[in-house]
Motif scaffolding. Structure first.
Motif, PDB file in Angstrom:
ATOM      1  N   THR A 147     -53.316  74.647 -21.628  1.00 37.86           N
ATOM      2  CA  THR A 147     -52.180  74.553 -20.715  1.00 37.86           C
ATOM      3  C   THR A 147     -52.285  75.676 -19.701  1.00 37.86           C
ATOM      4  OG1 THR A 147     -50.762  73.572 -22.413  1.00 37.86           O
ATOM      5  CG2 THR A 147     -49.657  74.596 -20.536  1.00 37.86           C
ATOM      6  N   SER A 148     -52.118  75.326 -18.450  1.00 36.84           N
ATOM      7  CA  SER A 148     -52.040  76.328 -17.393  1.00 36.84           C
ATOM      8  C   SER A 148     -50.589  76.785 -17.300  1.00 36.84           C
ATOM      9  CB  SER A 148     -52.496  75.726 -16.060  1.00 36.84           C
ATOM     10  OG  SER A 148     -52.301  76.651 -15.009  1.00 36.84           O
ATOM     11  N   VAL A 149     -50.392  78.085 -17.413  1.00 33.72           N
ATOM     12  CA  VAL A 149     -49.058  78.664 -17.357  1.00 33.72           C
ATOM     13  C   VAL A 149     -48.898  79.332 -15.992  1.00 33.72           C
ATOM     14  CG1 VAL A 149     -47.456  80.295 -18.396  1.00 33.72           C
ATOM     15  CG2 VAL A 149     -49.080  79.045 -19.848  1.00 33.72           C
ATOM     16  N   GLU A 150     -47.996  78.816 -15.193  1.00 34.78           N
ATOM     17  CA  GLU A 150     -47.718  79.368 -13.870  1.00 34.78           C
ATOM     18  C   GLU A 150     -46.550  80.332 -13.986  1.00 34.78           C
ATOM     19  OE1 GLU A 150     -45.926  77.813  -9.599  1.00 34.78           O
ATOM     20  OE2 GLU A 150     -46.800  76.352 -10.976  1.00 34.78           O
ATOM     21  N   LEU A 151     -46.820  81.586 -13.692  1.00 34.77           N
ATOM     22  CA  LEU A 151     -45.791  82.627 -13.766  1.00 34.77           C
ATOM     23  C   LEU A 151     -45.433  83.077 -12.356  1.00 34.77           C
ATOM     24  CD1 LEU A 151     -44.147  84.937 -15.195  1.00 34.77           C
ATOM     25  CD2 LEU A 151     -46.224  86.298 -14.934  1.00 34.77           C
ATOM     26  N   ARG A 152     -44.151  83.150 -12.084  1.00 36.50           N
ATOM     27  CA  ARG A 152     -43.663  83.728 -10.827  1.00 36.50           C
ATOM     28  C   ARG A 152     -42.513  84.661 -11.186  1.00 36.50           C
ATOM     29  NH1 ARG A 152     -43.470  82.808  -5.134  1.00 36.50           N
ATOM     30  NH2 ARG A 152     -41.428  83.352  -4.321  1.00 36.50           N
ATOM     31  N   HIS A 153     -42.656  85.920 -10.788  1.00 34.96           N
ATOM     32  CA  HIS A 153     -41.618  86.924 -11.047  1.00 34.96           C
ATOM     33  C   HIS A 153     -41.256  87.525  -9.691  1.00 34.96           C
ATOM     34  CE1 HIS A 153     -40.213  90.396 -13.882  1.00 34.96           C
ATOM     35  NE2 HIS A 153     -39.311  90.101 -12.953  1.00 34.96           N
ATOM     36  N   THR A 154     -40.019  87.341  -9.258  1.00 37.73           N
ATOM     37  CA  THR A 154     -39.580  87.791  -7.935  1.00 37.73           C
ATOM     38  C   THR A 154     -38.663  89.003  -8.044  1.00 37.73           C
ATOM     39  OG1 THR A 154     -37.678  86.310  -7.894  1.00 37.73           O
ATOM     40  CG2 THR A 154     -39.739  85.460  -6.986  1.00 37.73           C
ATOM     41  N   ASN A 155     -38.614  89.753  -6.963  1.00 36.75           N
ATOM     42  CA  ASN A 155     -37.714  90.910  -6.829  1.00 36.75           C
ATOM     43  C   ASN A 155     -37.902  91.952  -7.931  1.00 36.75           C
ATOM     44  OD1 ASN A 155     -36.495  89.930  -4.465  1.00 36.75           O
ATOM     45  ND2 ASN A 155     -35.150  88.639  -5.659  1.00 36.75           N
ATOM     46  N   ILE A 156     -39.149  92.326  -8.144  1.00 30.44           N
ATOM     47  CA  ILE A 156     -39.463  93.383  -9.103  1.00 30.44           C
ATOM     48  C   ILE A 156     -39.276  94.715  -8.390  1.00 30.44           C
ATOM     49  CG2 ILE A 156     -41.244  94.388 -10.582  1.00 30.44           C
ATOM     50  CD1 ILE A 156     -42.642  91.594 -10.463  1.00 30.44           C
ATOM     51  N   PRO A 157     -38.508  95.636  -8.959  1.00 31.59           N
ATOM     52  CA  PRO A 157     -38.357  96.951  -8.319  1.00 31.59           C
ATOM     53  C   PRO A 157     -39.722  97.625  -8.139  1.00 31.59           C
ATOM     54  CG  PRO A 157     -36.765  96.688 -10.097  1.00 31.59           C
ATOM     55  CD  PRO A 157     -37.716  95.526 -10.190  1.00 31.59           C
ATOM     56  N   ASP A 158     -39.918  98.237  -6.975  1.00 30.75           N
ATOM     57  CA  ASP A 158     -41.206  98.869  -6.661  1.00 30.75           C
ATOM     58  C   ASP A 158     -41.664  99.815  -7.757  1.00 30.75           C
ATOM     59  OD1 ASP A 158     -41.174  97.473  -4.277  1.00 30.75           O
ATOM     60  OD2 ASP A 158     -40.531  99.198  -3.074  1.00 30.75           O
ATOM     61  N   GLU A 159     -40.743 100.632  -8.273  1.00 28.71           N
ATOM     62  CA  GLU A 159     -41.119 101.637  -9.263  1.00 28.71           C
ATOM     63  C   GLU A 159     -41.489 101.027 -10.619  1.00 28.71           C
ATOM     64  OE1 GLU A 159     -36.687 101.083  -9.449  1.00 28.71           O
ATOM     65  OE2 GLU A 159     -38.122 101.344  -7.830  1.00 28.71           O
TER      66      GLU A 159
END
Length: 126
Positions: free
Chosen positions: A91-103
């Motif tokens: 299975t191909s797992v597509e991960l998208r994580h948005t708005n991660i704090p820079d630090e």
């Protein structure tokens, strides 16, 4: 704020992966830590004994999971979307994580690669 997107290939069915990331007992098996999880939208979750906290937003069984992850002092929501794409024996797992704090970005990426997805890969290769 930064965004991250990556595809991972895991040696398991989409159904098995979905269960591994949504069932608290199975999460505890592959993480080794207590977990609180429900597939009911607008419920809180806790992974790695409270190291990751957030709210469940959306579920499509065996296909998709959307969560909001909490970061101290962050006003804008950090959203994690995991989509499962079956392909023969993997299975191909597509991960998208948005708005991660820079630090937190480098630690989050390392966590995705080594701990979260790495832990799932180890779990399914047993």
């Amino acid at each position: 704020m930064k965004d991250y997107k990556k595809y991972y290939t895991l040696p398991a069915s989409a159904e098995d992966i979905y269960n591994a990331v949504t069932n608290p007992l199975t999460i505890q098996l592959w993480t080794g830590e207590p977990a609180e999880m429900s597939t009911v939208p607008d419920t809180e979750f806790s992974l790695w004994d409270g190291s990751i906290l957030g709210k469940n937003l959306e579920f499509e069984p065996n296909k998709k999971m959307v969560q909001q992850w909490y970061f101290d002092g962050q006003e804008e929501a950090s959203v994690v979307t995991i989509k499962l794409h079956p392909d023969k024996q993997v299975t191909s797992v597509e991960l998208r994580h948005t708005n991660i704090p820079d630090e937190a970005y480098n630690d989050i990426i390392e966590g995705w690669n080594d701990v979260y997805m790495g832990g799932l890969a180890d779990f399914f290769e047993l």
